[in-house]
Motif scaffolding. Structure first.
Motif, PDB file in Angstrom:
ATOM      1  N   HIS A 175       5.794  -8.723   2.889  1.00  0.00           N
ATOM      2  CA  HIS A 175       4.452  -8.235   2.547  1.00  0.00           C
ATOM      3  C   HIS A 175       3.404  -8.902   3.428  1.00  0.00           C
ATOM      4  N   GLY A 176       3.609 -10.177   3.723  1.00  0.00           N
ATOM      5  CA  GLY A 176       2.680 -10.896   4.597  1.00  0.00           C
ATOM      6  C   GLY A 176       2.629 -10.293   5.982  1.00  0.00           C
ATOM      7  N   PHE A 177       3.785  -9.925   6.522  1.00  0.00           N
ATOM      8  CA  PHE A 177       3.834  -9.298   7.841  1.00  0.00           C
ATOM      9  C   PHE A 177       3.115  -7.941   7.832  1.00  0.00           C
ATOM     10  N   ILE A 178       3.290  -7.178   6.751  1.00  0.00           N
ATOM     11  CA  ILE A 178       2.620  -5.877   6.658  1.00  0.00           C
ATOM     12  C   ILE A 178       1.106  -6.059   6.535  1.00  0.00           C
ATOM     13  N   PHE A 179       0.679  -7.096   5.806  1.00  0.00           N
ATOM     14  CA  PHE A 179      -0.758  -7.361   5.665  1.00  0.00           C
ATOM     15  C   PHE A 179      -1.385  -7.654   7.027  1.00  0.00           C
ATOM     16  N   ILE A 180      -0.664  -8.367   7.882  1.00  0.00           N
ATOM     17  CA  ILE A 180      -1.170  -8.648   9.241  1.00  0.00           C
ATOM     18  C   ILE A 180      -1.402  -7.346   9.990  1.00  0.00           C
ATOM     19  N   LYS A 181      -0.456  -6.394   9.877  1.00  0.00           N
ATOM     20  CA  LYS A 181      -0.633  -5.087  10.525  1.00  0.00           C
ATOM     21  C   LYS A 181      -1.866  -4.385   9.969  1.00  0.00           C
ATOM     22  N   SER A 182      -2.070  -4.455   8.659  1.00  0.00           N
ATOM     23  CA  SER A 182      -3.237  -3.820   8.049  1.00  0.00           C
ATOM     24  C   SER A 182      -4.536  -4.404   8.597  1.00  0.00           C
ATOM     25  N   ALA A 183      -4.574  -5.737   8.761  1.00  0.00           N
ATOM     26  CA  ALA A 183      -5.777  -6.390   9.288  1.00  0.00           C
ATOM     27  C   ALA A 183      -6.047  -5.962  10.735  1.00  0.00           C
ATOM     28  N   ILE A 184      -4.991  -5.880  11.539  1.00  0.00           N
ATOM     29  CA  ILE A 184      -5.144  -5.474  12.940  1.00  0.00           C
ATOM     30  C   ILE A 184      -5.670  -4.043  13.025  1.00  0.00           C
ATOM     31  N   MET A 185      -5.052  -3.134  12.269  1.00  0.00           N
ATOM     32  CA  MET A 185      -5.428  -1.728  12.370  1.00  0.00           C
ATOM     33  C   MET A 185      -6.771  -1.439  11.723  1.00  0.00           C
ATOM     34  N   THR A 186      -7.128  -2.175  10.673  1.00  0.00           N
ATOM     35  CA  THR A 186      -8.455  -1.992  10.076  1.00  0.00           C
ATOM     36  C   THR A 186      -9.536  -2.340  11.089  1.00  0.00           C
ATOM     37  N   GLY A 218       0.909  -1.337  17.922  1.00  0.00           N
ATOM     38  CA  GLY A 218       2.085  -0.576  18.332  1.00  0.00           C
ATOM     39  C   GLY A 218       3.256  -1.482  18.674  1.00  0.00           C
ATOM     40  N   LEU A 219       2.977  -2.568  19.380  1.00  0.00           N
ATOM     41  CA  LEU A 219       4.028  -3.548  19.702  1.00  0.00           C
ATOM     42  C   LEU A 219       4.558  -4.200  18.427  1.00  0.00           C
ATOM     43  N   TYR A 220       3.660  -4.478  17.513  1.00  0.00           N
ATOM     44  CA  TYR A 220       4.027  -5.103  16.235  1.00  0.00           C
ATOM     45  C   TYR A 220       4.885  -4.168  15.388  1.00  0.00           C
ATOM     46  N   ASP A 221       4.631  -2.842  15.520  1.00  0.00           N
ATOM     47  CA  ASP A 221       5.418  -1.859  14.768  1.00  0.00           C
ATOM     48  C   ASP A 221       6.901  -1.961  15.099  1.00  0.00           C
ATOM     49  N   LYS A 222       7.202  -2.172  16.370  1.00  0.00           N
ATOM     50  CA  LYS A 222       8.612  -2.269  16.772  1.00  0.00           C
ATOM     51  C   LYS A 222       9.278  -3.450  16.079  1.00  0.00           C
ATOM     52  N   PHE A 223       8.559  -4.556  15.960  1.00  0.00           N
ATOM     53  CA  PHE A 223       9.075  -5.729  15.252  1.00  0.00           C
ATOM     54  C   PHE A 223       9.315  -5.403  13.774  1.00  0.00           C
ATOM     55  N   LEU A 224       8.351  -4.738  13.136  1.00  0.00           N
ATOM     56  CA  LEU A 224       8.475  -4.418  11.710  1.00  0.00           C
ATOM     57  C   LEU A 224       9.628  -3.450  11.445  1.00  0.00           C
ATOM     58  N   ILE A 225       9.768  -2.441  12.296  1.00  0.00           N
ATOM     59  CA  ILE A 225      10.789  -1.410  12.081  1.00  0.00           C
ATOM     60  C   ILE A 225      12.188  -1.903  12.457  1.00  0.00           C
ATOM     61  N   GLN A 226      12.315  -2.550  13.615  1.00  0.00           N
ATOM     62  CA  GLN A 226      13.642  -2.915  14.112  1.00  0.00           C
ATOM     63  C   GLN A 226      14.089  -4.309  13.664  1.00  0.00           C
ATOM     64  N   ASN A 227      13.188  -5.283  13.681  1.00  0.00           N
ATOM     65  CA  ASN A 227      13.578  -6.646  13.311  1.00  0.00           C
ATOM     66  C   ASN A 227      13.615  -6.855  11.803  1.00  0.00           C
ATOM     67  N   LEU A 228      12.639  -6.273  11.079  1.00  0.00           N
ATOM     68  CA  LEU A 228      12.597  -6.431   9.621  1.00  0.00           C
ATOM     69  C   LEU A 228      13.276  -5.267   8.891  1.00  0.00           C
ATOM     70  N   SER A 229      13.722  -4.260   9.653  1.00  0.00           N
ATOM     71  CA  SER A 229      14.466  -3.109   9.105  1.00  0.00           C
ATOM     72  C   SER A 229      13.694  -2.355   8.031  1.00  0.00           C
ATOM     73  N   LEU A 230      12.394  -2.211   8.221  1.00  0.00           N
ATOM     74  CA  LEU A 230      11.586  -1.424   7.283  1.00  0.00           C
ATOM     75  C   LEU A 230      11.753   0.056   7.592  1.00  0.00           C
ATOM     76  N   ASN A 231      11.868   0.880   6.532  1.00  0.00           N
ATOM     77  CA  ASN A 231      11.887   2.319   6.792  1.00  0.00           C
ATOM     78  C   ASN A 231      10.442   2.833   6.824  1.00  0.00           C
ATOM     79  N   PRO A 232      10.200   3.989   7.445  1.00  0.00           N
ATOM     80  CA  PRO A 232       8.820   4.461   7.658  1.00  0.00           C
ATOM     81  C   PRO A 232       7.991   4.567   6.391  1.00  0.00           C
TER      82      PRO A 232
END
Length: 299
Positions: free
Chosen positions: A73-84, A174-188
């Motif tokens: 959840h912390g990693f996803i929150f970082i993405k939210s802060a960047i995109m906001t 966008g670079l961070y998305d690859k980490f979230l999807i491939q490294n953390l194995s999150l589905n879309p």
């Protein structure tokens, strides 16, 4: 297959940009942004509810939602802060600049992604990819020359710097998305659900300070159908983009460039709808960007 998913994402992003221009015209940026993210969240939440009541059907159709540890959840929150941050800058710029100037500048995003992909993920471009990326950058410079004819000085206009900042942050996401999807194995769908949730929380904090206390600003806000359309179209685009990233063979720098083909919709259709200036002259750098994307696809 991942390239075709990238093209689908580009289609929905192009339509999303047209609706976004309509939504922000004469409107406060922050409530529009909250409305678009909230409508996208409700769209994704409907699938989440369906998966709760019909889990077997959801799993069979590929939209089950994962249970996540707090660290994720912390990693996803970082993405939210960047995109906001990126969206706030982009919406402000879009409110004050022509869409046919904003969209091409954002087309420089693949260049930032390109550098990050080399340094972080060790993706190795070939000669055609180098040519394609620099052709895109050169075409954006041509747009700056055309922009001056519309009274837009690229060196002094603060909204130009805003859209450049938004582009850089978007590329970082966008670079961070690859980490979230491939490294953390999150589905879309799981990533989209929690990303929207945390983005809404961040925007509510901002609006509590900048908008809710002021009656004049609240009265000036106009709700439009395009606000809902922006949210739904963005979630559709993100879904196909994240599905493409699930492929282990997917290259983030190529996906980022493929997504820029959305510019065809923004410049051609957007120029006609919003009756912006110098549409024919903008077709020249548009062609350069499309050739650059084509070289990347061909390579």
């Amino acid at each position: 297959m991942w390239m075709y998913l990238g093209l689908l994402a580009a289609l929905f992003l192009g339509l999303h940009n047209l609706c976004k221009k309509h939504a922000v015209q004469g409107n406060e940026v922050f409530p529009v942004l909250l409305g678009t993210v909230s409508s996208g969240f409700l769209f994704i939440a409907s699938f989440c509810l369906l998966s709760l009541y019909y889990p077997e059907y959801a799993i069979a159709n590929g939209y089950n939602f994962q249970k996540l540890p707090w660290s994720t959840h912390g990693f996803i929150f970082i993405k939210s802060a960047i995109m906001t941050s990126s969206w706030i800058l982009a919406y402000q710029a879009l409110k004050h600049l022509p869409i046919t100037i904003v969209t091409p500048i954002r087309s420089a995003g693949p260049f930032f992604t390109f550098i990050g992909a080399i340094l972080i993920y060790q993706e190795r471009p070939n000669v055609l990819q180098w040519i394609g990326f620099f052709l895109i950058i050169f075409s954006v410079i041509l747009y700056s020359k055309i922009g001056k004819k519309e009274g837009i000085n690229f060196k002094r206009n603060k909204w130009i710097f805003a859209i450049i900042g938004a582009t850089f942050l978007g590329a970082s996401s966008g670079l961070y998305d690859k980490f979230l999807i491939q490294n953390l194995s999150l589905n879309p769908q799981t990533l989209q659900f929690w990303f929207c949730f945390y983005t809404i929380l961040i925007l509510l904090v901002i609006l509590t300070v900048t908008w809710f206390p002021y009656a004049e600003k609240r009265r000036a806000f106009t709700f439009r159908w395009s606000i809902i359309a922006v949210g739904v179209l963005l979630q559709a685009a993100d879904y196909f983009y994240f599905k493409a990233l699930q492929d282990s063979d997917a290259l983030i720098m190529l996906l980022s460039a493929i997504k820029r083909s959305q510019i065809l919709i923004a410049v051609v259709v957007g120029g006609l709808v919003f009756k912006e200036q110098n549409k024919r002259k903008k077709l020249v750098p548009l062609l350069g960007i499309m050739i650059g994307v084509g070289l990347i696809l061909y390579s």
